[in-house]
Scaffold this motif. Sequence first.
Motif, PDB file in Angstrom:
ATOM      1  N   VAL A   1       2.093  -3.658  -6.366  1.00  0.00           N
ATOM      2  CA  VAL A   1       1.405  -4.309  -5.261  1.00  0.00           C
ATOM      3  C   VAL A   1       1.990  -5.704  -5.066  1.00  0.00           C
ATOM      4  O   VAL A   1       2.222  -6.447  -6.021  1.00  0.00           O
ATOM      5  CB  VAL A   1      -0.117  -4.367  -5.528  1.00  0.00           C
ATOM      6  N   GLY A   2       2.287  -6.044  -3.814  1.00  0.00           N
ATOM      7  CA  GLY A   2       2.912  -7.326  -3.508  1.00  0.00           C
ATOM      8  C   GLY A   2       1.972  -8.497  -3.731  1.00  0.00           C
ATOM      9  O   GLY A   2       0.752  -8.345  -3.833  1.00  0.00           O
ATOM     10  N   ALA A   3       2.564  -9.690  -3.787  1.00  0.00           N
ATOM     11  CA  ALA A   3       1.788 -10.903  -4.067  1.00  0.00           C
ATOM     12  C   ALA A   3       0.678 -11.118  -3.051  1.00  0.00           C
ATOM     13  O   ALA A   3      -0.407 -11.599  -3.396  1.00  0.00           O
ATOM     14  CB  ALA A   3       2.714 -12.113  -4.100  1.00  0.00           C
ATOM     15  N   LEU A   4       0.921 -10.757  -1.793  1.00  0.00           N
ATOM     16  CA  LEU A   4      -0.069 -10.984  -0.741  1.00  0.00           C
ATOM     17  C   LEU A   4      -0.691  -9.682  -0.247  1.00  0.00           C
ATOM     18  O   LEU A   4      -1.297  -9.644   0.823  1.00  0.00           O
ATOM     19  CB  LEU A   4       0.574 -11.738   0.432  1.00  0.00           C
ATOM     20  N   GLU A   5      -0.555  -8.615  -1.031  1.00  0.00           N
ATOM     21  CA  GLU A   5      -1.153  -7.328  -0.676  1.00  0.00           C
ATOM     22  C   GLU A   5      -2.417  -7.097  -1.486  1.00  0.00           C
ATOM     23  O   GLU A   5      -2.541  -7.560  -2.623  1.00  0.00           O
ATOM     24  CB  GLU A   5      -0.168  -6.188  -0.939  1.00  0.00           C
ATOM     25  N   LEU A   6      -3.344  -6.342  -0.898  1.00  0.00           N
ATOM     26  CA  LEU A   6      -4.574  -5.988  -1.604  1.00  0.00           C
ATOM     27  C   LEU A   6      -4.404  -4.722  -2.434  1.00  0.00           C
ATOM     28  O   LEU A   6      -5.051  -4.558  -3.468  1.00  0.00           O
ATOM     29  CB  LEU A   6      -5.719  -5.793  -0.606  1.00  0.00           C
ATOM     30  N   SER A   7      -3.532  -3.813  -1.979  1.00  0.00           N
ATOM     31  CA  SER A   7      -3.392  -2.544  -2.684  1.00  0.00           C
ATOM     32  C   SER A   7      -2.043  -1.912  -2.402  1.00  0.00           C
ATOM     33  O   SER A   7      -1.336  -2.294  -1.460  1.00  0.00           O
ATOM     34  CB  SER A   7      -4.506  -1.573  -2.272  1.00  0.00           C
ATOM     35  N   SER A   8      -1.697  -0.935  -3.238  1.00  0.00           N
ATOM     36  CA  SER A   8      -0.466  -0.172  -3.065  1.00  0.00           C
ATOM     37  C   SER A   8      -0.733   1.258  -3.509  1.00  0.00           C
ATOM     38  O   SER A   8      -1.489   1.492  -4.458  1.00  0.00           O
ATOM     39  CB  SER A   8       0.664  -0.785  -3.901  1.00  0.00           C
ATOM     40  N   ARG A   9      -0.121   2.231  -2.812  1.00  0.00           N
ATOM     41  CA  ARG A   9      -0.281   3.638  -3.146  1.00  0.00           C
ATOM     42  C   ARG A   9       1.079   4.326  -3.134  1.00  0.00           C
ATOM     43  O   ARG A   9       1.967   3.965  -2.372  1.00  0.00           O
ATOM     44  CB  ARG A   9      -1.209   4.344  -2.148  1.00  0.00           C
ATOM     45  N   GLY A  10       1.221   5.328  -3.976  1.00  0.00           N
ATOM     46  CA  GLY A  10       2.452   6.098  -4.034  1.00  0.00           C
ATOM     47  C   GLY A  10       2.367   7.085  -5.178  1.00  0.00           C
ATOM     48  O   GLY A  10       1.371   7.130  -5.910  1.00  0.00           O
TER      49      GLY A  10
END
Length: 301
Positions: free
Chosen positions: A32-41
């Motif tokens: 998950v990026g520094a300014l992202e809330l979430s990441s999926r994959g």
Amino acid sequence: MFFRNLTLFRFPTTLDFSQLDSLLAETPLKPVGALELSSRGFISPFGRDSEELSHRIGDSIWLTMGGEDKILPSSVVNDLLGKKLAEIEQKEGRKPGGRTRKRIKEDLVHELLPRAFVKPSRIDALLDLEHGFVAVDSSSRKGAENVVSEIRHAMGSFPALPLNAEVAPRAILTGWIAGEPLPEGLALGEECELKDAMDGGAVVKCQNQDLQGDEIAKHLEAGKQVTRLALTLDDHLSFVLGEDLIVRKLKFLDGAVDQLENTEREDLRAELDARFALMSGEVKRLFVVLESALKLSKAES
């Protein structure tokens, strides 16, 4: 690795999965990026030490959607927001307007995100190519649909839809505890939920109870209908089936698990292989029973 819940979707058995591995490789979970809330994959079903993004035995495929979510409590944001607004009011002698509040809150979130803790997650899914269904290990419809969406994103097209029963599940479940014959292999458990037919009516939840006893019979006579029902399948599985067609509290009983204990395996990978083969076979048997009993619609090609 045994699934504990099953949210099921159907897809056409004509779909081509021959390129699945290469397609999944293009949509792996990214940090998950520094300014992202979430990441999926997608991640390996076998954990961090493996690079395989799918595992297939016969007509069954095991996939895992991974996630990373920033933990940013709203109470922390609101507390800092309150202090900022108080400073502005004291300095300018007026309360900030709605647009200013929104802008300051967004700035605070961007400031806090890089320092927020990251919570990892995973949701497993089983694709049965023979019968055209995907079973997601989640009791949350939204969470399961997110997994299906990720598969669709990876494949470009994945026309999977929630199960559709051609008969009312509530009527079938009610009939089973009212004395109608159950499908071969199924037996009643000791848990159910009954509701009045009218919206907003009374709800009765029963556990550790004889579902064909007098007390339950009185509820049925009063017009209540079964919306969740505990069942067992051939002493191999126990579960609670809801009128929403979600299978909850799935457990693999001794009749199934004993097959694992009677076989020696050399390593963890072989153990996981054996467990997946057992689980996929039992879930397939359960699906076939439910498909017949509830007259589940097939997916259109």
